[in-house]
Design a protein around this motif. Structure first.
Motif, mmCIF file in Angstrom:
data_model
loop_
_atom_site.group_PDB
_atom_site.id
_atom_site.type_symbol
_atom_site.label_atom_id
_atom_site.label_comp_id
_atom_site.label_asym_id
_atom_site.label_seq_id
_atom_site.Cartn_x
_atom_site.Cartn_y
_atom_site.Cartn_z
ATOM 1 N N ASP A 30 0.755 -1.202 0.046
ATOM 2 C CA ASP A 30 0.050 0.079 0.101
ATOM 3 C C ASP A 30 0.899 1.111 0.058
ATOM 4 N N SER A 68 1.653 2.292 -3.659
ATOM 5 C CA SER A 68 0.482 2.731 -4.183
ATOM 6 C C SER A 68 -0.126 4.123 -3.747
ATOM 7 N N ALA A 69 0.169 4.219 -2.504
ATOM 8 C CA ALA A 69 -0.419 5.617 -1.813
ATOM 9 C C ALA A 69 0.266 6.847 -2.364
ATOM 10 N N THR A 78 0.840 7.488 -5.464
ATOM 11 C CA THR A 78 0.006 8.069 -6.404
ATOM 12 C C THR A 78 -1.073 9.295 -6.003
ATOM 13 N N PHE A 79 -1.171 9.269 -4.814
ATOM 14 C CA PHE A 79 -2.265 10.400 -4.220
ATOM 15 C C PHE A 79 -1.542 11.365 -3.808
ATOM 16 N N THR A 110 -0.232 15.104 -3.851
ATOM 17 C CA THR A 110 -0.687 16.182 -4.525
ATOM 18 C C THR A 110 0.674 17.070 -4.967
#
Length: 104
Positions: free
Chosen positions: A18, A21-22, A24-25, A27
């Motif tokens: 995770d 993949s986190a 990608t969030f 900003t």
């Protein structure tokens, strides 16, 4: 700093799951904040501090380390719009007064 970043990146890669993949969030504002912290808050600050040590010596430059938290509070007020409390203002006055007397 490069070595520390490399080791933390390797921990991220080996942990996987995770955490990767986190990423990608994240900003643009968060990336810019991290760049500011790394470039201005760490690298440039250390370069300037070491130039100060070279110019006035380690003993005198050591007294200015109290400006670190003070500058963080002032910048958080100016850039992030954080509130200043009376204890923060008092602490700033005490720090500046201490630096003044230390160098006098």
């Amino acid at each position: 700093m490069i070595a520390g970043t490399s080791m933390l990146f390797m921990a991220l890669v080996f942990q996987g799951g995770d955490t990767i993949s986190a990423m990608t969030f994240i900003t643009q504002k968060q990336i810019l904040s991290l760049m500011y912290l790394g470039v201005i808050g760490s690298a440039l600050a250390y370069i300037l501090y070491y130039d100060g040590i070279q110019s006035i010596g380690a003993t005198k430059a050591g007294g200015f380390i109290a400006l670190n938290p003070l500058s963080a509070v002032v910048l958080s007020f100016l850039i992030l719009g954080e509130n200043l409390s009376s204890s923060m203002l008092l602490g700033g006055i005490i720090a500046i007064t201490g630096i003044y007397f230390y160098n006098k």
